[in-house]
Design a protein around this motif. Structure first.
Motif, PDB file in Angstrom:
ATOM      1  N   GLU A  63       0.917  -1.356  -0.137  1.00 38.66           N
ATOM      2  CA  GLU A  63       0.304  -0.023  -0.098  1.00 38.66           C
ATOM      3  C   GLU A  63       0.723   1.288   0.017  1.00 38.66           C
ATOM      4  N   GLU A  64       0.234   2.245  -0.497  1.00 35.75           N
ATOM      5  CA  GLU A  64       0.820   3.651  -0.557  1.00 35.75           C
ATOM      6  C   GLU A  64       0.253   4.554   0.305  1.00 35.75           C
ATOM      7  N   GLN A  65       1.043   5.380   1.023  1.00 32.30           N
ATOM      8  CA  GLN A  65       0.515   6.430   1.981  1.00 32.30           C
ATOM      9  C   GLN A  65       1.556   7.858   1.743  1.00 32.30           C
ATOM     10  N   LEU A  66       0.702   8.800   1.959  1.00 31.87           N
ATOM     11  CA  LEU A  66       1.339  10.224   1.885  1.00 31.87           C
ATOM     12  C   LEU A  66       1.937  10.599   3.483  1.00 31.87           C
ATOM     13  N   ILE A  67       2.947  11.186   3.481  1.00 36.07           N
ATOM     14  CA  ILE A  67       3.538  11.330   4.772  1.00 36.07           C
ATOM     15  C   ILE A  67       4.214  12.720   4.596  1.00 36.07           C
ATOM     16  N   PRO A  68       4.100  14.004   5.633  1.00 33.96           N
ATOM     17  CA  PRO A  68       4.350  14.897   5.783  1.00 33.96           C
ATOM     18  C   PRO A  68       6.142  15.355   5.617  1.00 33.96           C
ATOM     19  N   MET A  69       6.337  16.187   4.934  1.00 30.20           N
ATOM     20  CA  MET A  69       7.889  16.572   5.173  1.00 30.20           C
ATOM     21  C   MET A  69       8.201  17.874   5.729  1.00 30.20           C
ATOM     22  N   ARG A  70       9.101  18.370   6.340  1.00 30.56           N
ATOM     23  CA  ARG A  70       9.262  19.702   7.022  1.00 30.56           C
ATOM     24  C   ARG A  70       8.685  20.918   6.447  1.00 30.56           C
ATOM     25  N   ASP A  71       8.447  20.972   5.006  1.00 33.05           N
ATOM     26  CA  ASP A  71       8.017  22.261   4.375  1.00 33.05           C
ATOM     27  C   ASP A  71       6.773  22.083   4.150  1.00 33.05           C
ATOM     28  N   GLY A  72       5.829  20.936   4.435  1.00 35.49           N
ATOM     29  CA  GLY A  72       4.346  20.645   4.376  1.00 35.49           C
ATOM     30  C   GLY A  72       4.240  19.899   3.035  1.00 35.49           C
ATOM     31  N   PHE A  73       5.251  19.638   2.392  1.00 33.12           N
ATOM     32  CA  PHE A  73       5.292  18.642   1.023  1.00 33.12           C
ATOM     33  C   PHE A  73       4.631  17.447   1.528  1.00 33.12           C
ATOM     34  N   LYS A  74       3.753  16.523   0.853  1.00 33.14           N
ATOM     35  CA  LYS A  74       3.308  15.278   1.043  1.00 33.14           C
ATOM     36  C   LYS A  74       4.303  14.488   0.007  1.00 33.14           C
ATOM     37  N   SER A  75       4.929  13.366   0.938  1.00 29.98           N
ATOM     38  CA  SER A  75       6.056  12.497   0.075  1.00 29.98           C
ATOM     39  C   SER A  75       5.282  11.184   0.261  1.00 29.98           C
ATOM     40  N   THR A  76       5.532  10.400  -0.834  1.00 30.75           N
ATOM     41  CA  THR A  76       4.659   9.078  -0.837  1.00 30.75           C
ATOM     42  C   THR A  76       5.720   7.965  -0.244  1.00 30.75           C
ATOM     43  N   ILE A  77       5.086   7.122   0.551  1.00 27.95           N
ATOM     44  CA  ILE A  77       6.043   5.848   0.928  1.00 27.95           C
ATOM     45  C   ILE A  77       5.003   4.717   0.283  1.00 27.95           C
ATOM     46  N   LYS A  78       5.966   3.556   0.118  1.00 29.71           N
ATOM     47  CA  LYS A  78       5.182   2.378  -0.463  1.00 29.71           C
ATOM     48  C   LYS A  78       5.762   1.220   0.674  1.00 29.71           C
ATOM     49  N   VAL A  79       4.570   0.743   1.372  1.00 24.48           N
ATOM     50  CA  VAL A  79       4.824  -0.165   2.378  1.00 24.48           C
ATOM     51  C   VAL A  79       4.468  -1.662   1.986  1.00 24.48           C
ATOM     52  N   HIS A  80       5.502  -2.616   2.221  1.00 25.24           N
ATOM     53  CA  HIS A  80       5.211  -3.814   2.075  1.00 25.24           C
ATOM     54  C   HIS A  80       5.061  -4.585   3.075  1.00 25.24           C
ATOM     55  N   LYS A  81       4.324  -5.653   3.365  1.00 26.51           N
ATOM     56  CA  LYS A  81       4.250  -6.258   4.791  1.00 26.51           C
ATOM     57  C   LYS A  81       3.746  -7.616   4.512  1.00 26.51           C
ATOM     58  N   PRO A  82       3.624  -8.484   5.509  1.00 26.62           N
ATOM     59  CA  PRO A  82       3.140  -9.856   5.605  1.00 26.62           C
ATOM     60  C   PRO A  82       1.580  -9.632   5.609  1.00 26.62           C
ATOM     61  N   SER A  83       0.786 -10.283   4.709  1.00 22.90           N
ATOM     62  CA  SER A  83      -0.565 -10.360   5.269  1.00 22.90           C
ATOM     63  C   SER A  83      -1.034 -11.017   6.495  1.00 22.90           C
ATOM     64  N   SER A  84      -0.485 -11.728   6.840  1.00 20.72           N
ATOM     65  CA  SER A  84      -0.415 -12.445   8.068  1.00 20.72           C
ATOM     66  C   SER A  84       0.959 -12.298   8.916  1.00 20.72           C
ATOM     67  N   PRO A  85       0.942 -11.157   9.719  1.00 15.01           N
ATOM     68  CA  PRO A  85       2.189 -11.228  10.462  1.00 15.01           C
ATOM     69  C   PRO A  85       2.649 -12.224  11.192  1.00 15.01           C
ATOM     70  N   PRO A  86       3.812 -12.583  11.385  1.00 22.47           N
ATOM     71  CA  PRO A  86       4.557 -13.580  12.117  1.00 22.47           C
ATOM     72  C   PRO A  86       4.140 -13.296  13.433  1.00 22.47           C
ATOM     73  N   SER A  87       3.850 -14.349  14.584  1.00 20.96           N
ATOM     74  CA  SER A  87       3.463 -14.306  15.932  1.00 20.96           C
ATOM     75  C   SER A  87       4.394 -13.481  16.580  1.00 20.96           C
ATOM     76  N   SER A  88       5.845 -13.526  16.215  1.00 17.77           N
ATOM     77  CA  SER A  88       6.834 -13.064  16.954  1.00 17.77           C
ATOM     78  C   SER A  88       6.999 -11.549  16.640  1.00 17.77           C
ATOM     79  N   GLY A  89       6.359 -11.184  15.376  1.00 14.99           N
ATOM     80  CA  GLY A  89       6.277  -9.415  15.104  1.00 14.99           C
ATOM     81  C   GLY A  89       7.385  -9.318  13.984  1.00 14.99           C
TER      82      GLY A  89
END
Length: 348
Positions: A63-89
């Motif tokens: 999934e992608e998400q917009l996050i703020p930079m120091r000057d108010g600009f919105k930067s995009t991050i791309k998050v990759h993660k397990p659909s079922s997270p491991p029990s250990s985290g």
């Protein structure tokens, strides 16, 4: 990792595999003077790679998400993660793309992010930063730091537990930004702290700032002034495009006020036929002398970023496998290079 001048010179002699690849895949040399063309070419290469690997399997959520930079600009991050997270985290990995600060984007790191999810059950976040020549130095570095700070603060919201590992890494300009971010994290006491950094073919110093005891080992700008991919002409063009400050620790992290001994374990990759080869070799030695745990893989006869620009060769596959072994080492997880390469493709 200090090598004697004769060994350094020998490492600049092109590997026969590189010669064979170039003969089978002829292409014009990159035109670093033309920032727009470089950006377009790297974007096309990334798009082709994404098309080849296709969408992730059901076990990975992206999934992608917009996050703020120091000057108010919105930067995009791309998050990759397990659909079922491991029990250990899930440990946290942040990846920073390369391209000389004039090209590249967050999707460039997706072919590496997905295997890290598969191998380590990690939450892997690709960050973005604004590019020169529109955005001059140090905007790329500032965006990288702002992105890592935001991710650290919101790690649990992203599904990660940095106590299991918080690794930042990148390739080329991304490796340089990684080193900058890590020194800033020490200076500003980032919480949670970065626990490891992966510096792949980074630019960390120039001749002016190399400590006197290492100057005789800083020979790669001369040895590889005419190398393919990255050379003296390319470095001059990048300086012109970005207008970087040679005396800023945001450009050369060797100038940081962060005590070297406070930096986290570091994994390096360096190419022999690269004008910034000795940056990694010398910085590795400096960190080791300061008591930092380091690991380095060195590829004699290979030009800058050979495993990205020249895929499929034995020596490219080794570097790709090595990077997963190295990141695993930073996370305290032992894997083989073969396991790393296998993780490049989803299991069937």
């Amino acid at each position: 990792m200090l090598l004697e001048p004769e060994e350094l010179k020998k490492s600049s002699q092109i590997d026969p595999q590189i010669v064979e690849f170039a003969q089978k895949n002829p292409s014009p040399p990159p035109d670093w003077e033309n920032a727009d063309a470089m950006a377009a070419n790297l974007a096309a290469m990334t798009a082709m790679t994404l098309e080849q690997i296709g969408p992730p399997e059901s076990g990975i959520t992206e999934e992608e998400q917009l996050i703020p930079m120091r000057d108010g600009f919105k930067s995009t991050i791309k998050v990759h993660k397990p659909s079922s997270p491991p029990s250990s985290g899930s440990p946290l990995i942040v990846l920073i793309f390369g391209g000389g600060w004039i090209s590249g984007g967050k999707d460039q790191m997706t072919p590496f992010a997905r295997p890290m999810v598969r191998l380590f059950g990690a939450v892997v976040v690709n960050i973005s930063y604004r590019l020169a020549p529109e955005h001059k130095f140090p905007k790329s570095q500032e965006d990288s730091w702002d992105g890592v700070k935001w991710i650290a603060e919101h790690a649990s919201d992203l599904g990660a537990d940095p106590r299991l590992g918080f690794v930042v890494g990148g390739v080329s300009a991304g490796g340089t930004c990684t080193a900058v971010v890590t020194t800033l994290a020490v200076e500003e006491k980032l919480s949670p702290p970065i626990t490891g950094q992966w510096l792949c073919i980074p630019s960390l110093m120039d001749e002016q700032h190399v400590p006197e005891k290492y100057k005789k080992y800083f020979l790669s700008p001369k040895h590889n002034a005419d190398a393919p991919v990255l050379n003296a002409v390319a470095m001059a063009a990048l300086k012109k495009h970005t207008d970087w400050d040679n005396n800023s620790p945001l450009r050369y992290p060797i100038l940081s006020k962060a005590p070297l001994g406070d930096l986290p374990p570091t994994y390096f990759q360096a190419d022999g036929m690269d004008p910034i080869r000795d940056d990694a070799l010398i910085y590795d030695e400096m960190l080791k002398e300061a008591g930092v745990s380091t690991r380095i893989d060195f590829y004699p006869g290979c030009p800058h970023g050979h495993f990205m620009f020249m895929p499929g060769m034995k020596i490219s596959n080794k570097a790709t496998g090595d990077l997963f072994v190295g990141v695993g080492w930073l996370l305290g997880k032992e894997i083989s290079g073969e396991e790393g390469l296998k993780a490049m493709a989803p299991s069937t």
